[in-house]
Scaffold this active site. Structure first.
Site, short mmCIF file in Angstrom:
data_model
loop_
_atom_site.label_atom_id
_atom_site.label_comp_id
_atom_site.label_asym_id
_atom_site.label_seq_id
_atom_site.Cartn_x
_atom_site.Cartn_y
_atom_site.Cartn_z
CG LEU A 401 -55.75 -28.43 21.19
CD1 LEU A 401 -56.09 -28.14 22.65
CD2 LEU A 401 -56.85 -29.26 20.55
N GLY A 402 -53.81 -25.24 18.47
CA GLY A 402 -53.66 -23.89 17.95
C GLY A 402 -52.21 -23.48 17.90
N GLY A 404 -50.11 -19.78 18.10
CA GLY A 404 -50.15 -18.33 18.20
C GLY A 404 -48.79 -17.71 18.08
CG PHE A 406 -46.60 -14.91 22.81
CD1 PHE A 406 -45.50 -14.10 22.58
CD2 PHE A 406 -47.83 -14.32 22.96
CE1 PHE A 406 -45.64 -12.72 22.53
CE2 PHE A 406 -47.97 -12.95 22.92
CZ PHE A 406 -46.87 -12.15 22.69
N GLY A 407 -46.62 -19.31 21.18
CA GLY A 407 -46.42 -20.73 21.35
C GLY A 407 -47.56 -21.53 20.77
CB VAL A 409 -52.44 -24.63 22.52
CG1 VAL A 409 -53.26 -25.28 23.61
CG2 VAL A 409 -52.09 -23.19 22.89
CG ASP A 521 -53.42 -10.48 22.77
OD1 ASP A 521 -53.79 -9.76 21.81
OD2 ASP A 521 -52.80 -11.54 22.62
#
Length: 723
Positions: A401-402, A404, A406-407, A409, A521
């Site tokens: 799904l995404g 970023g 940091f990780g 999804v 954030d």
């Protein structure tokens, strides 16, 4: 009829004697075999320790000589070079511990001054971004320093008396020391050096650093990786053994197994110890095996005799008795179903694989019980890695799904039918574990209709750090404004929807601030939308608690274009830092432009700077997205202008000039309700002085019917760094 064999008392006595003789070597072996003792961990407070640690009831041969632990008031202490250290955290998977000087825990003025040293052959601290901070005691007065040598000296001073009254004391990081300062500090009576984390080192190097910052830096401690037979111990664990050391040569590694003592892994070469230790141990093992074989033969013989006698009795038994015996026999054979049951268990992703070694099972169980059944602390459901792997189709790229910083999804579907978003952190290191626990801890204590729900997570010692959220199906604000959904949703993303999104986001942030939490954030990529465009604020990995304090001192983190410039400069995170970031979100909602775009003119790359300039220059129309009806609808024009004014206030460089999130919510709701009675007879002017600061001033509008504020601008623009 007389039985075929009727065991006499002599036969029974002989059997008992042989079994006892057979069992004697095994008992002897147990006395010299430490396998069972090393299977138990050392415990203190809420922490447990395995190899190389020992003490607290765990024998010395179950650890390394340099890793003895004691426990005081439920705090584990480790002694390194005659100095006691508190163990703040331990991570077995990465072989890391975070420790803090016990003598500096409650005071920065210890009676005995000792440097922080450790054996570099046993510990490595180079990979954790740490820096030494030095504390100097009994220094001369800075009034006697040649002007210009150290003009910042008063800012690094702290009060205490160490072995003499009224002494001057200073702290400074290694990177801040220059030749003149070093010469001055060399005249101090004594000093000590202690490593601190990089964020604290950065903070302590600023002129705003205080002795309270120093105290907290020392309490947070520093991280070390232990390097004591790490690889060979991992292999020993995987083979079912327990790591330890030789009782004769403590520095020599031993893998203790149920079948004996080995050099590396179970069922490998026997350890060759000095003094015949391994010889006596191997003799005991061999005798135990031989005795076991004899015992099996004797037991088999006795069973054979008993069965012969029972068969003779069955022949004269009634049919009913025979049927009962048959039923009992079938019931007894149910033991054969064990393997099938275990196979079913292992195939069910809700259970760990039956092939998992005892060590990994024990580790997972212990972690679950100590960290996440501590659900009173976390309050989140614990998922196994395997069931989330199934839910996401082995983290298939098509379900991503995404992605970023940091990780990534992934979309998933649990066995109970719930659709979820599974966030997989990139690295399972100390910093990621900290962010992982931080997000779980914060989200499980919150409930608001505009905050994303956390369903659960994996154990922090799982093969991957996974967070499981409710699935929000309509993307992010960024997707709709200037991302992958911008072209398809432009007609649906009306001004009324945008304003409603702003209000819900502000309401969620106000709730966080009231709960003592700074998001840190806030950005359009972290604000999710459901199918009816209802807001769900997400991503709390960088969030921080700030209850009962005015700010949190920490190194700046966040996303470029959204970071509060004052936070960036002064290292002081406040709730007004979120207000600044939200101001950027408001400008994005007005303009449909991204917060940072390097393809724009160099003065407009940062959207916050661009917006402030446009508002000051009376050119708001050049900023607003034409699709929302700014030029054709008077009500939209009036509302948009008022929201722009609010964004301008949020983006002020000085945090004290910004409104609170509670005030932001009230203002936005007033705009939405067209509650402009106060604005209709008079309109708020935003006046900016030469320093770029807001001034409040109410004047009569040039056109009462327009309802549009008159923005009066000074000669210079406010300083809005892109952070």
């Amino acid at each position: 009829m007389k039985p075929l064999l009727d065991p006499s008392p002599a036969l029974i006595a002989m059997t008992v004697v042989l079994a006892t003789v057979m069992h004697f070597p095994a008992l002897t072996g147990q006395e010299t075999r430490p396998y069972d003792a090393c299977d138990q961990s050392a415990e203190c407070g809420d922490k447990d320790f395995e190899y190389p640690f020992w003490g607290l009831g765990r024998p010395a041969h179950c650890g390394h000589p340099s890793f003895q632990l004691t426990c005081e008031s439920n705090v584990p202490l480790l002694v390194l070079d005659s100095v006691n250290y508190r163990v703040i955290d331990k991570e077995s998977t990465t072989h890391t511990i975070t420790i803090a000087r016990n003598d500096l825990w409650s005071t920065i003025c210890p009676q005995h001054l000792r440097n922080t040293t450790y054996d570099s052959t046993l510990f490595n601290g180079d990979n954790f971004g740490q820096e030494d901070v030095s504390m100097y005691y009994g220094c001369q007065d800075t009034n006697n320093i040649t002007p210009g040598i150290w003009s910042l000296a008063p800012d690094y001073r702290f009060d205490c008396n160490v072995n003499e009254p009224q002494s001057n004391n200073y702290f400074i990081t290694t990177s801040s020391v220059v030749a003149d300062i070093a010469n001055f500090l060399a005249q101090c009576n004594s000093s000590i050096t202690v490593p601190v984390g990089r964020r604290w080192a950065n903070r302590l190097a600023t002129v705003a650093a205080t002795d309270e910052d120093l105290r907290q830096a020392l309490k947070d401690g520093f991280t070390l990786e232990w390097m004591v037979n790490n690889d060979v111990c991992d292999r020993c664990d995987r083979s079912g053994g327990r790591c330890g050391s030789s009782s004769i040569s403590p520095d020599e590694f031993v893998c203790y197994c149920a079948s004996g003592n080995f050099s590396a892994t179970c069922n490998n070469v026997l350890v060759k110890s000095k003094g015949g230790g391994s010889k006596s141990s191997s003799v005991g093992i061999v005798l135990g095996i031989v005795g076991g074989v004899i015992a099996i033969a004797i037991v088999g013989f006795v069973i054979f005799v008993c069965r012969r006698r029972k068969k003779r009795a069955i022949k004269v038994a009634s049919p009913a008795q025979t049927e009962t015996k048959a039923i009992m026999t079938v019931a007894g054979s149910s033991q054969g179903l064990t393997s099938d049951t275990s196979n079913f268990t292992s195939s069910n992703p809700s259970f760990p694989s039956s092939k998992t070694s005892k060590t990994s099972k024990t580790s997972e169980t212990s972690e679950t019980s100590k960290e996440f059944t501590k659900s009173t602390y976390f309050g989140a459901q614990v998922f196994t890695y395997e069931e989330l792997e199934v839910a996401t189709d082995n983290f298939n790229d098509s379900r991503q799904l995404g992605d970023g910083g940091f990780g990534a999804v992934y979309f998933g579907k649990l066995l109970d039918g719930r659709e979820v978003a599974v966030k997989r952190l990139y690295e399972n290191n100390f910093k990621r574990v900290e962010q992982f626990i931080n997000e779980v801890r914060i989200l499980t204590g919150l409930y608001h209709e505009n905050l994303v729900k956390l369903y659960g997570c994996t154990s922090k010692r799982s093969k991957a750090l996974l967070l499981v959220y409710e699935y929000i199906p309509n993307g992010t604000i960024a997707d709709h404004l200037h991302g992958k959904l911008a072209n398809t949703s432009s007609s649906l993303f009306s001004w009324s929807i945008r304003l409603n999104i702003a209000i819900q986001t502000a309401d969620a942030l106000a709730y966080l601030h009231k709960s003592g939490i700074i998001h840190r954030d806030v950005k359009t990529n972290n604000i999710l939308l459901d199918k009816s465009f209802q807001v769900k604020v997400a991503d709390f990995g960088l969030s921080r608690l700030f209850e009962n304090v005015t700010h949190v001192s920490t190194a700046p983190q966040g996303t470029p274009g959204y970071v509060d410039p004052e936070y960036y400069q002064c290292y002081q995170l406040t709730d007004k830092s979120d207000v600044y970031s939200f101001g950027v979100v408001l400008v994005e909602l007005i303009s449909s432009l991204p917060a940072v775009d390097t393809s724009r003119h160099r003065l407009d790359i940062n959207l916050a700077n661009m917006a402030v300039t446009k508002i000051q220059n009376h050119t708001l129309s050049e900023l607003v997205d034409k699709s929302i009806g700014f030029e054709t609808n008077d009500l939209v024009r009036r509302m948009t202008t008022l929201v722009a004014e609010l964004a301008f206030r949020c983006l002020q460089h000085d945090k004290d000039m910004r409104p609170t999130m509670k005030e932001v919510v009230e203002t936005l709701k007033g705009i939405q309700n067209d509650d402009l009675n106060a604005q209709k007879p008079e309109v708020l002017d935003i006046m900016v002085d030469d320093g770029g600061m807001l001034k409040g001033n109410n004047t009569e509008p040039t056109s009462p019917d327009s309802g549009v504020s008159n923005i009066v601008v000074g000669s210079s623009a406010p300083n809005s760094s892109d952070g």
